[in-house]
Design a protein around this motif. Structure first.
Motif, PDB file in Angstrom:
ATOM      1  N   TYR A  72      -0.949   4.830   9.815  1.00  0.00           N
ATOM      2  CA  TYR A  72      -0.309   3.947   8.872  1.00  0.00           C
ATOM      3  C   TYR A  72       0.584   4.792   7.976  1.00  0.00           C
ATOM      4  N   TYR A  73       1.688   5.167   8.481  1.00  0.00           N
ATOM      5  CA  TYR A  73       2.649   5.932   7.690  1.00  0.00           C
ATOM      6  C   TYR A  73       4.030   5.800   8.316  1.00  0.00           C
ATOM      7  N   TYR A  74       5.031   6.185   7.498  1.00  0.00           N
ATOM      8  CA  TYR A  74       6.409   6.177   7.966  1.00  0.00           C
ATOM      9  C   TYR A  74       6.893   7.625   8.116  1.00  0.00           C
ATOM     10  N   ILE A  75       7.794   7.811   9.029  1.00  0.00           N
ATOM     11  CA  ILE A  75       8.579   9.036   9.109  1.00  0.00           C
ATOM     12  C   ILE A  75      10.042   8.633   9.177  1.00  0.00           C
ATOM     13  N   PRO A  76      10.871   9.015   8.219  1.00  0.00           N
ATOM     14  CA  PRO A  76      10.504   9.773   7.010  1.00  0.00           C
ATOM     15  C   PRO A  76       9.848   8.865   5.970  1.00  0.00           C
ATOM     16  N   ASN A  77       9.195   9.502   5.009  1.00  0.00           N
ATOM     17  CA  ASN A  77       8.619   8.733   3.908  1.00  0.00           C
ATOM     18  C   ASN A  77       9.345   9.019   2.594  1.00  0.00           C
ATOM     19  N   TYR A  78      10.488   9.685   2.705  1.00  0.00           N
ATOM     20  CA  TYR A  78      11.309   9.937   1.520  1.00  0.00           C
ATOM     21  C   TYR A  78      12.759  10.063   1.964  1.00  0.00           C
ATOM     22  N   MET A  79      13.650   9.332   1.282  1.00  0.00           N
ATOM     23  CA  MET A  79      15.069   9.387   1.630  1.00  0.00           C
ATOM     24  C   MET A  79      15.911   9.478   0.365  1.00  0.00           C
ATOM     25  N   THR A  80      17.083  10.047   0.513  1.00  0.00           N
ATOM     26  CA  THR A  80      18.044  10.096  -0.588  1.00  0.00           C
ATOM     27  C   THR A  80      19.339   9.447  -0.125  1.00  0.00           C
ATOM     28  N   TRP A  81      19.757   8.397  -0.820  1.00  0.00           N
ATOM     29  CA  TRP A  81      21.005   7.724  -0.504  1.00  0.00           C
ATOM     30  C   TRP A  81      21.936   7.869  -1.717  1.00  0.00           C
ATOM     31  N   GLN A 200      -2.529  -8.304   5.034  1.00  0.00           N
ATOM     32  CA  GLN A 200      -2.900  -8.539   3.639  1.00  0.00           C
ATOM     33  C   GLN A 200      -2.903  -7.243   2.823  1.00  0.00           C
ATOM     34  N   TYR A 201      -1.796  -6.493   3.009  1.00  0.00           N
ATOM     35  CA  TYR A 201      -1.527  -5.300   2.197  1.00  0.00           C
ATOM     36  C   TYR A 201      -2.410  -4.095   2.546  1.00  0.00           C
ATOM     37  N   ILE A 202      -3.229  -4.216   3.575  1.00  0.00           N
ATOM     38  CA  ILE A 202      -4.097  -3.093   3.937  1.00  0.00           C
ATOM     39  C   ILE A 202      -3.263  -1.889   4.360  1.00  0.00           C
ATOM     40  N   HIS A 203      -2.170  -2.127   5.101  1.00  0.00           N
ATOM     41  CA  HIS A 203      -1.348  -0.999   5.555  1.00  0.00           C
ATOM     42  C   HIS A 203      -0.784  -0.230   4.351  1.00  0.00           C
ATOM     43  N   TYR A 204      -0.290  -0.975   3.374  1.00  0.00           N
ATOM     44  CA  TYR A 204       0.279  -0.331   2.177  1.00  0.00           C
ATOM     45  C   TYR A 204      -0.802   0.435   1.411  1.00  0.00           C
ATOM     46  N   ARG A 205      -1.940  -0.196   1.258  1.00  0.00           N
ATOM     47  CA  ARG A 205      -3.031   0.442   0.512  1.00  0.00           C
ATOM     48  C   ARG A 205      -3.545   1.678   1.240  1.00  0.00           C
ATOM     49  N   THR A 206      -3.436   1.667   2.575  1.00  0.00           N
ATOM     50  CA  THR A 206      -3.906   2.808   3.362  1.00  0.00           C
ATOM     51  C   THR A 206      -2.955   3.998   3.255  1.00  0.00           C
ATOM     52  N   GLY A 207      -1.735   3.729   2.793  1.00  0.00           N
ATOM     53  CA  GLY A 207      -0.797   4.837   2.612  1.00  0.00           C
ATOM     54  C   GLY A 207       0.528   4.655   3.324  1.00  0.00           C
ATOM     55  N   MET A 208       0.750   3.459   3.886  1.00  0.00           N
ATOM     56  CA  MET A 208       1.994   3.230   4.622  1.00  0.00           C
ATOM     57  C   MET A 208       3.081   2.846   3.633  1.00  0.00           C
ATOM     58  N   ARG A 209       3.704   3.867   3.069  1.00  0.00           N
ATOM     59  CA  ARG A 209       4.700   3.663   2.018  1.00  0.00           C
ATOM     60  C   ARG A 209       5.627   4.872   1.931  1.00  0.00           C
ATOM     61  N   GLY A 210       6.737   4.692   1.235  1.00  0.00           N
ATOM     62  CA  GLY A 210       7.684   5.792   1.038  1.00  0.00           C
ATOM     63  C   GLY A 210       8.576   5.505  -0.154  1.00  0.00           C
ATOM     64  N   LYS A 211       9.525   6.423  -0.411  1.00  0.00           N
ATOM     65  CA  LYS A 211      10.416   6.277  -1.564  1.00  0.00           C
ATOM     66  C   LYS A 211      11.851   6.579  -1.159  1.00  0.00           C
ATOM     67  N   VAL A 212      12.773   5.896  -1.836  1.00  0.00           N
ATOM     68  CA  VAL A 212      14.199   6.159  -1.673  1.00  0.00           C
ATOM     69  C   VAL A 212      14.772   6.479  -3.045  1.00  0.00           C
ATOM     70  N   LEU A 213      15.426   7.613  -3.133  1.00  0.00           N
ATOM     71  CA  LEU A 213      16.142   7.963  -4.357  1.00  0.00           C
ATOM     72  C   LEU A 213      17.606   7.634  -4.133  1.00  0.00           C
ATOM     73  N   ILE A 214      18.153   6.725  -4.943  1.00  0.00           N
ATOM     74  CA  ILE A 214      19.561   6.358  -4.835  1.00  0.00           C
ATOM     75  C   ILE A 214      20.324   7.033  -5.963  1.00  0.00           C
ATOM     76  N   LEU A 215      21.278   7.863  -5.561  1.00  0.00           N
ATOM     77  CA  LEU A 215      22.082   8.593  -6.534  1.00  0.00           C
ATOM     78  C   LEU A 215      23.329   7.783  -6.898  1.00  0.00           C
ATOM     79  N   PRO A 216      23.828   7.936  -8.098  1.00  0.00           N
ATOM     80  CA  PRO A 216      25.066   7.233  -8.477  1.00  0.00           C
ATOM     81  C   PRO A 216      26.231   7.678  -7.600  1.00  0.00           C
ATOM     82  N   ALA A 217      27.274   6.847  -7.542  1.00  0.00           N
ATOM     83  CA  ALA A 217      28.440   7.180  -6.712  1.00  0.00           C
ATOM     84  C   ALA A 217      29.150   8.414  -7.255  1.00  0.00           C
TER      85      ALA A 217
END
Length: 217
Positions: A72-81, A200-217
């Motif tokens: 229960y995870y994503y690859i990648p789990n962190y992105m920068t846009w 019912q959110y079990i995947h998210y609670r188990t750790g299936m999550r990530g983050k996106v950092l969006i930088l200004p233009a």
């Protein structure tokens, strides 16, 4: 000097015993080494990968991104846009057994995590995709797609996307499914979260999550 056959036999037997013991020690040491090497291969590497992923994430820049969903995870789990960049997310469910989705927003409602029965599907207080122009293409084994408030263009027959209503913007894929999501990064800088709320959110609670950092233009 005349040789004593009995003495020679005793010497040979002793050498054989010692040789057998040495061979046995070599076998045991070798087997243990192979066992350790196998354990490191099977578990140690994954543990190291998980630890590294947890600490450092898997950063990806703007452009074409292959986003893989596992149990229960994503690859990648962190992105920068960056605001204004063209993004092409090729979302692929790598699981052989589980359905997975990709939602993105802010301020997840954790009150749902304690509930039972039929739960609301809109876990994010702020859905990232509200008002965002999105083009979907190459649907394969799509269980359903919820556009919510996104402005969606479908490339190909719409029935292939199994459009549904209710909840956050989310393509949900069957095992082995995939979909191509194209969009221009909107003017929504800052940190956004993504996750899978299936079962019912079990995947998210188990750790299936990530983050996106969006930088200004």
């Amino acid at each position: 000097m005349e040789k004593d056959p009995a003495k020679e036999e005793n010497i040979l037997n002793g050498e054989n015993v010692e040789e057998n013991q040495w061979s046995r020690r070599q076998f045991l040491v070798g087997s243990a080494a192979l066992g350790v090497a196998g354990a490191v291969t099977l578990f140690g590497r994954q543990a190291l990968v998980d630890a590294a992923r947890g600490i450092f994430g898997s950063p990806v820049s703007s452009g074409t991104v292959h986003l893989y969903a596992y149990d229960y995870y994503y690859i990648p789990n962190y992105m920068t846009w960056r605001v204004g960049d063209q993004m092409d997310i090729i979302f692929q469910n790598q699981s052989h057994t589980h359905w997975h989705e990709w939602t993105m927003g802010r301020h997840v409602n954790e009150a749902y995590f304690q509930a039972f029965g039929n739960l609301p599907a809109d876990a994010w207080a702020e859905d990232f995709w509200d008002g965002v122009h999105v083009t979907l293409s190459d649907p394969y084994k799509v269980d359903n797609f919820v556009p919510n408030k996104a402005i969606v263009t479908y490339d190909g027959p719409k029935e292939l996307f199994n459009i549904a209503s209710g909840g956050d913007f989310s393509p949900t894929l069957k095992p082995g499914g995939s979909i191509h999501i194209s969009f221009t990064v909107p003017n929504k800088p800052g940190i956004w979260d993504y996750g899978c709320f299936v079962q019912q959110y079990i995947h998210y609670r188990t750790g299936m999550r990530g983050k996106v950092l969006i930088l200004p233009a």
